[in-house]
Structure formats: structure tokens, C-alpha cells
Enzyme design. Structure first.
Site, mmCIF file in Angstrom:
data_model
loop_
_atom_site.group_PDB
_atom_site.id
_atom_site.type_symbol
_atom_site.label_atom_id
_atom_site.label_comp_id
_atom_site.label_asym_id
_atom_site.label_seq_id
_atom_site.Cartn_x
_atom_site.Cartn_y
_atom_site.Cartn_z
ATOM 1 C CG HIS A 253 12.079 9.205 1.529
ATOM 2 N ND1 HIS A 253 10.762 9.192 1.112
ATOM 3 C CD2 HIS A 253 12.501 10.494 1.386
ATOM 4 C CE1 HIS A 253 10.411 10.415 0.743
ATOM 5 N NE2 HIS A 253 11.447 11.213 0.889
ATOM 6 N N PRO B 8 0.833 -1.211 0.000
ATOM 7 C CG PRO B 8 -0.697 -1.548 1.714
ATOM 8 C CD PRO B 8 0.632 -2.037 1.208
ATOM 9 C CG ASP B 9 -0.797 4.931 -1.638
ATOM 10 O OD1 ASP B 9 -1.468 4.751 -0.600
ATOM 11 O OD2 ASP B 9 -1.274 5.405 -2.680
ATOM 12 C CG PHE B 10 3.336 5.855 3.317
ATOM 13 C CD1 PHE B 10 3.428 5.395 4.615
ATOM 14 C CD2 PHE B 10 4.298 5.445 2.410
ATOM 15 C CE1 PHE B 10 4.450 4.556 5.013
ATOM 16 C CE2 PHE B 10 5.321 4.605 2.796
ATOM 17 C CZ PHE B 10 5.405 4.156 4.092
ATOM 18 N NE ARG B 11 1.819 12.317 2.145
ATOM 19 C CZ ARG B 11 3.037 11.833 2.378
ATOM 20 N NH1 ARG B 11 3.454 10.785 1.720
ATOM 21 N NH2 ARG B 11 3.829 12.407 3.270
ATOM 22 C CG ASN C 273 8.814 3.514 -3.574
ATOM 23 O OD1 ASN C 273 8.025 4.323 -3.108
ATOM 24 N ND2 ASN C 273 8.733 3.074 -4.823
ATOM 25 N N GLY D 93 4.349 7.232 -10.630
ATOM 26 C CA GLY D 93 3.727 6.764 -9.396
ATOM 27 C C GLY D 93 4.072 7.547 -8.151
ATOM 28 C CB THR D 94 5.794 10.207 -7.078
ATOM 29 O OG1 THR D 94 5.981 11.145 -6.007
ATOM 30 C CG2 THR D 94 6.120 10.893 -8.391
ATOM 31 C CG ASP E 286 9.305 -0.917 -2.096
ATOM 32 O OD1 ASP E 286 10.291 -0.983 -2.860
ATOM 33 O OD2 ASP E 286 8.273 -0.278 -2.385
#
Length: 321
Positions: free
Chosen positions: A170, A77-80, A151, A241-242, A153
Site C-alpha cells: 500500500h 491503531p489498526d483500521f477496522r 502497513n 497480524g492481518t 507506518d
């Protein structure tokens, strides 16, 4: 720096295999895309045009920016995203507010919520998808200058893109650092403790080991400074994808020269491409996987993509032996 203001086609040259310098010969279509088609009129670029620039190797210094949206097809899942994002589903971790799980002060007070979340992010639980492997192909063909990812991951690494081509803005779980004595250790040591439901502690001083991902308030990795060199020299920028909401990452989308095409593949229109678009922007909204597959088809890379996915999947299942 005066070179950056000239039409790109005038400056595009290659070193020949034998060491001599030769100009690139472009088709009429590519010359037109690059602004050398004999007309001063700026035509809107399309996905087909971007594919032509990559396929003909007119663009060989491609910089890519990616976010959580490239990993959602892998089951992360993404965060937002409202309802489905991680921040909407952190109630099970006993945190005072969602962002606390990525705050250093809260981690030092109570590392268990983050460590529980980390188990779900373990790289072995998920596999790269078509977007990761498209970027791997771009690297294999020698056209990827750098991949900037938000990401944590590790799927970019898992797809086979070398660390030298990555800027993990990050941070990553590839290593961990003691919060007390600053001793570093391989990520495998951290995961051994976390997956065994043990608190990862430093073997030297007993302090808590924290993976080298960037928590709120921490400095970005030193490699992030590569953007000072990469973006001004890029000849194509891909943004995939951002949400382009987190700074300073988001502002990098404006760091390429104004003559450089920028292509956004995303669910929604975002960031500077929405509120300060450029004439050479290309926007492909909707399902990211479908958009990437369409680009791969236009590039003529479909069979190569299938072979790559088959080979990499075989490494995991053992069927490539």
C-alpha cells in the site's frame, strides 16, 4: 514447473561455499515435517515444527505477509477494529465518511484531514516492536525471501529490514509525488511541510504533493508484481497480524504451493485459512506478541532478540555510542 509437485525434500539442495553442490542433511524430525519420514500419513504441523524448519534452515525462502496487527503493540491503531480502529475514530477530521480520508478525489478537494492524520502516523512517533525485530532476525540469518506489508507506518524499514526485502503493498511515506506534474521528492520534504503545518506544495508547479501511499482506486506499486516470482518459490509462508480482507493482498495467502506450510499468527481466524484450510497450515491465535515470543523461544533466538532490541534502541537514545 513439474519440480513443484515433487516432495520438497527431494529438491532441497544448497550451493556449498566453495561452489560445489551438496544435499542438506536433515534430522529425522525435519525429514518427517517435510514429508520424507517414511510414512504417507499427513500429520498436522505445530508451532514446534515450524520452529524446527526455520532453526535447522530447512526453510530458507521464507515469505511473510503482515498487516496492521503487527504495529498495534507499537501504539498504532489498526483500521477496522470496532471502537478502537482508525475508521471508528475519524469524526474529528471532518470527513463525509471514514474511507474518504484515503480517497484521491477527496484529498484533492480537501487535503487537510489526511494531512492531520498523517502527523499521527509520522514514523518518528513510534518504534518497532518484537514482531518487527523477529522479522529483522529472519533477514539477518539469510532466510527472509520477502516481506509483504500492508502497513504504511514504515516500522519494517525502521527495524532495519532493507528496502530490497520489502514489498510495501500500500506504498509508503518514503517519497511523495506532485498530483499535477508528477515530480517526485524525498519523504523528508513532505514531512517538513506537514509537521510545520504547511500545505506540501510542489516547488515546480505549485501542485499538492501526495505521499506515495496507495489511496482507494489507485494502482498498487510495481514492486507488488514480485509476488509472481516470490510465492511460487517460497518454502514457508508466515502470515502475521492481518485480517486478510483487502484484495489483491489477501489472495496471496493461496499463492504458495500446496506442499508449503502456512503459519497464521493472529487474533482471529481469517481469510482462506478459515474457509479453505490446507493440511499443512499452522494456526496460532491470540496475542501476537506472546505468539512471536514463544516462536523466538522455540528457535533459541531469545538472547539474540534481546541484543538486537538493545542495540536498535540504543541508536535512538544514543546509548550505543
Amino acid at each position: 514447473m513439474a519440480l513443484w509437485g515433487r516432495p520438497a525434500v527431494r529438491a532441497l539442495r544448497l550451493w556449498a561455499p566453495g561452489g560445489g553442490r551438496r544435499p542438506i542433511a536433515f534430522s529425522a524430525g525435519v525429514s518427517g515435517i517435510l514429508g520424507n519420514g517414511g510414512s504417507s500419513k499427513k500429520e498436522k504441523l505445530s508451532l514446534q515444527d515450524i520452529a524446527e524448519l526455520i532453526r535447522t534452515r530447512a526453510c530458507q525462502r521464507v515469505v511473510v505477509m503482515v498487516g496492521a496487527g503487527i504495529s498495534t503493540p507499537s501504539g498504532i491503531p489498526d483500521f477496522r477494529s470496532p471502537g478502537s480502529g482508525r475508521y471508528s475514530n475519524l469524526h474529528e477530521y471532518d470527513v463525509p465518511y471514514p474511507e474518504a480520508i484515503f480517497e484521491l478525489s477527496f484529498f484533492l478537494y480537501n487535503p487537510k484531514p489526511f494531512l492531520s492524520l498523517a502527523k499521527k502516523l509520522y514514523p518518528g512517533n513510534h518504534r518497532p516492536n518484537v514482531t518487527h525485530y523477529f522479522l529483522r532476525l529472519l533477514h539477518d540469518k539469510g532466510q527472509l525471501l520477502r516481506l509483504y506489508t500492508q502497513n504504511i507506518d514504515g516500522l519494517e524499514r525502521a527495524s532495519g529490514i532493507p528496502a530490497s526485502k520489502l514489498v510495501e503493498a500500500h506504498g509508503s511515506f518514503a517519497s511523495a509525488t506532485c498530483t499535477v506534474c508528477r515530480r517526485t521528492a524525498p519523504g523528508e520534504d513532505f514531512w517538513g511541510d506537514v509537521l510545520g503545518d504547511r500545505l506540501p506544495c510542489c516547488p515546480v508547479c505549485g501542485g499538492i504533493m501526495k505521499p506515495d501511499i496507495v489511496f482507494f482506486g489507485e494502482s498498487l506499486p510495481e514492486r507488488f508484481l514480485l509476488h509472481v516470482v516470490d510465492f511460487p518459490t517460497a518454502d514457508l509462508l508466515l502470515i502475521l497480524g492481518t485480517s486478510l480482507q483487502v484484495e489483491p493482498f489477501a489472495s496471496l495467502s493461496e499463492a504458495v504451493r500446496s506442499s508449503v506450510p502456512r503459519m497464521l499468527m493472529n487474533r482471529d481466524m481469517v481469510g482462506p485459512l478459515a474457509w479453505r484450510p490446507r493440511s499443512r497450515d499452522v494456526v496460532q491465535l491470540g496475542d501476537l506478541v506472546h505468539s512471536v515470543e514463544r516462536l523466538v523461544e522455540l528457535l533459541g533466538w531469545t538472547e539474540e532478540m534481546k541484543d538486537l532490541v538493545r542495540h536498535e534502541t540504543g541508536k535512538v537514545t544514543g546509548s550505543d555510542k
